[in-house]
Write a protein that holds these residues in place. Structure first.
Motif, PDB file in Angstrom:
ATOM      1  N   GLU A 205       0.454 -19.570  41.243  1.00 39.99           N
ATOM      2  CA  GLU A 205      -0.716 -18.865  41.784  1.00 39.99           C
ATOM      3  C   GLU A 205      -0.302 -18.081  43.020  1.00 39.99           C
ATOM      4  O   GLU A 205       0.306 -18.630  43.934  1.00 39.99           O
ATOM      5  N   ILE A 206      -0.622 -16.780  43.036  1.00 43.35           N
ATOM      6  CA  ILE A 206      -0.273 -15.933  44.179  1.00 43.35           C
ATOM      7  C   ILE A 206      -1.549 -15.300  44.728  1.00 43.35           C
ATOM      8  O   ILE A 206      -2.213 -14.528  44.027  1.00 43.35           O
ATOM      9  N   PRO A 207      -1.947 -15.615  45.979  1.00 45.19           N
ATOM     10  CA  PRO A 207      -3.128 -14.973  46.561  1.00 45.19           C
ATOM     11  C   PRO A 207      -2.917 -13.450  46.589  1.00 45.19           C
ATOM     12  O   PRO A 207      -1.813 -12.981  46.900  1.00 45.19           O
ATOM     13  N   VAL A 208      -3.964 -12.699  46.241  1.00 50.02           N
ATOM     14  CA  VAL A 208      -3.806 -11.250  46.093  1.00 50.02           C
ATOM     15  C   VAL A 208      -3.524 -10.579  47.434  1.00 50.02           C
ATOM     16  O   VAL A 208      -2.886  -9.520  47.501  1.00 50.02           O
ATOM     17  N   GLU A 209      -3.952 -11.217  48.549  1.00 51.34           N
ATOM     18  CA  GLU A 209      -3.675 -10.582  49.855  1.00 51.34           C
ATOM     19  C   GLU A 209      -2.194 -10.734  50.263  1.00 51.34           C
ATOM     20  O   GLU A 209      -1.699 -10.030  51.114  1.00 51.34           O
ATOM     21  N   ASN A 210      -1.511 -11.656  49.581  1.00 50.54           N
ATOM     22  CA  ASN A 210      -0.071 -11.820  49.838  1.00 50.54           C
ATOM     23  C   ASN A 210       0.677 -10.781  48.987  1.00 50.54           C
ATOM     24  O   ASN A 210       1.354 -11.096  48.009  1.00 50.54           O
ATOM     25  N   GLU A 211       0.496  -9.501  49.388  1.00 47.22           N
ATOM     26  CA  GLU A 211       0.929  -8.392  48.543  1.00 47.22           C
ATOM     27  C   GLU A 211       2.439  -8.360  48.288  1.00 47.22           C
ATOM     28  O   GLU A 211       2.887  -8.053  47.178  1.00 47.22           O
ATOM     29  N   ASP A 212       3.238  -8.702  49.297  1.00 46.94           N
ATOM     30  CA  ASP A 212       4.699  -8.661  49.124  1.00 46.94           C
ATOM     31  C   ASP A 212       5.157  -9.631  48.040  1.00 46.94           C
ATOM     32  O   ASP A 212       5.956  -9.281  47.174  1.00 46.94           O
ATOM     33  N   GLU A 216       6.730  -8.872  44.303  1.00 41.38           N
ATOM     34  CA  GLU A 216       7.996  -9.525  43.948  1.00 41.38           C
ATOM     35  C   GLU A 216       7.910 -10.188  42.559  1.00 41.38           C
ATOM     36  O   GLU A 216       8.819 -10.119  41.753  1.00 41.38           O
ATOM     37  N   ILE A 217       6.746 -10.819  42.293  1.00 39.98           N
ATOM     38  CA  ILE A 217       6.567 -11.556  41.030  1.00 39.98           C
ATOM     39  C   ILE A 217       6.214 -10.632  39.860  1.00 39.98           C
ATOM     40  O   ILE A 217       6.769 -10.755  38.775  1.00 39.98           O
TER      41      ILE A 217
END
Length: 531
Positions: A205-212, A216-217
């Motif tokens: 799970e990647i929070p959308v605000e963690n854009e970098d 990367e993913i």
């Protein structure tokens, strides 16, 4: 709150509907996997070597790789007791699906992401609308190239006339499928192709605000497209409204791949949060609430010879109110008989478990000595009411049936009558001719193949079918006021009677129906039977 009310409130009873090949049976299998009901999911393709899906139990289904009867499956998941009614996808068996939807509280509609809304989806959807039941949509096969997501939603809205609310959003499809964006959590769940028949697999799970991290993913191109689509989505799509979902005006939509097991558990969790406890039912005494103390149920399906070793008939009942106890006496309203239900069981495709109790929302199978009909009501001995009936639809194809070996008349009559009582076919005889010839009517031609196959395999009777030109059938609604023998018809009209002795008229052309009505003042004809 009493124990039995708690038990009823944790029930969820739904039907799965789709066009053939949209992946409905695969999705059902994966649900069972999460519920721990099976350890390895099967494949439904018609290969002799393949493991067969749990919900496809009839031999002809295994050979053809299609579902021709509805299966009933129960499992536990996350504190819920779930009853799944798996329905035939093939249009030739749409009547069985209609009856099954009468027993469900909501429907899961499976759509192939590369094909969108197909013919059978429309037909089944109309049935859901008639029943006013909530519809939850799973757009499947994202592991293959799919249509544009906005276009898919637009098509559902235009074709089916229901608003859509995406719960999650796919990122690419086919080789470019990166995962889904969860709108509520505002995070991306990265795609992982698990071992197809197992539930193991890690979800990133990647929070959308963690854009970098997101870039990367999933890569820059997919991230740019997703951020743009989220903005569009938040501005354009319908607001989530649970009341609108429960009244059948709004369908929540999830995306995933049942085959690779991605997005299935996410969908199941969302669905269980949104769907309702067992719904009240209409009866001739008014609305019957599920939590009412007294047990009541109705028969929505009859299936003969589920177990070849026992040659038995099972009547499937939807429990509408109260708690069922195997030792209790009940009234079969239509037969006006007080009795105990024999061998009450929970069915898991062709596996059975004898039950001592069950609750409103559950589906039980009971041994039927040939007394139950589809639509019959079962209630407590001191009661006497009836649930609203299940209409019989007009067949569209007709054939004369002849047995090859006339010495087997007894088995032939028994077999054809039992299959007719299941509702798969309708049988008629010519009126007043004294002929014992039987005419079979079906909604879809594939049912003729099933009839032939089952008579040979279950009753050891070989038959020949001679197609008849009739395409239109009408029940005489006011048979008490009409002398059927004196009706003036057209040259292409045939007078027949059904199993209950009701007179019917068969026509080759639709204009003959109007002509017959013109020639017989006061005659009332109907397209389906209400009894």
């Amino acid at each position: 709150m009493s124990n039995y009310t708690e038990e009823i409130n944790r029930r969820r009873t739904f039907a799965i509907i789709s066009h053939p090949d949209a992946g409905k049976t695969t999705l059902t299998e994966k649900f069972l996997l999460y519920g721990g009901a099976i350890n390895l999911a099967g494949s439904v393709k018609g290969k002799a070597t393949a493991r067969h899906a749990v919900s496809d139990w009839m031999q002809i289904e295994k050979e053809r790789g299609i579902s021709v009867t509805s299966s009933v499956l129960q499992f536990e998941y996350d504190g819920y007791c779930i009853n799944i009614l798996d329905t035939p996808g093939h249009q030739d068996f749409s009547e069985d699906t209609y009856r099954t939807l009468m027993a469900a509280d909501s429907a899961v509609m499976v759509i192939d992401a590369s094909k969108g809304v197909e013919a059978q989806t429309r037909k089944l959807f109309k049935v859901c609308v008639m029943r006013k039941i909530p519809i939850f949509t799973f757009i499947n096969k994202l592991d293959r190239d799919a249509n544009d997501t906005f276009e898919l939603l637009d098509e559902i809205e235009k074709e089916l006339g229901i608003a859509t609310c995406p719960v999650n959003w796919p990122i690419g499809s086919g080789k470019e499928f990166k995962g889904v964006y969860d709108r509520e959590k505002k995070c991306v769940i990265a795609y992982s192709d698990t071992e197809k028949g197992t539930k193991e697999g890690t979800a990133t799970e990647i929070p959308v605000e963690n854009e970098d991290h997101l870039r990367e993913i999933i890569g820059d191109k997919a991230a740019d497209k997703l951020l743009e689509e989220i903005e569009l989505l938040d501005g354009a799509s319908a607001e989530f409204d649970l009341d609108a979902v429960r009244s059948g005006d709004l369908t929540p939509v999830c995306f995933g791949s049942a085959l690779t097991n991605f997005g299935v558990e996410i969908f199941l969790k969302h669905f269980l949060n949104m769907t309702s406890t067992p719904l009240p039912r209409k009866a001739d005494i008014g609305i019957v609430e599920p939590t009412e103390k007294d047990f009541s149920a109705f028969v929505f399906k009859i299936q003969a010879n589920m177990n070849k070793a026992h040659r038995d008939r099972i009547a499937f009942m939807r429990i509408c109110s109260g708690k069922f106890d195997a030792s209790m006496e009940v009234r079969h309203v239509q037969g006006n008989k007080v009795m105990r239900l024999s061998q009450p069981q929970q069915i898991m495709a062709d596996e059975r478990k004898i039950l001592s109790e069950a609750y409103a929302g559950d589906i039980i199978g009971v041994f039927d000595p040939g007394i139950f009909s589809i639509g019959d009501t079962i209630c407590m001995p001191k009661e006497k009411f009836q649930y609203e009936g299940i209409p019989t639809f007009a067949p569209e194809h007709f054939a004369r049936v002849r047995q090859v070996d006339t010495m087997k008349r007894k088995q032939f009559v028994k077999g054809i009558e039992q299959i007719a009582q299941e509702g798969a076919i309708q049988i008629f005889q010519e009126l007043n001719t004294g002929l014992e010839e039987i005419i079979v009517g079906v909604v879809g031609v594939l049912q003729f193949d099933v009839l032939k196959y089952r008579l040979e395999n279950e009753y050891n009777v070989e038959i020949r079918l001679e197609n008849l030109p009739y395409e239109h059938i009408r029940w005489i609604a006011n048979k008490e006021e009409v002398d059927v023998n004196r009706l003036i018809g057209t040259s292409d009209m045939k007078k027949v009677k059904d199993m209950k002795g009701n007179p019917l008229l068969l026509f080759v052309n639709s204009w003959s129906v109007g002509m017959t009505l013109d020639r017989n003042k006061g005659l009332v004809l109907e397209e389906f039977s209400r009894n």
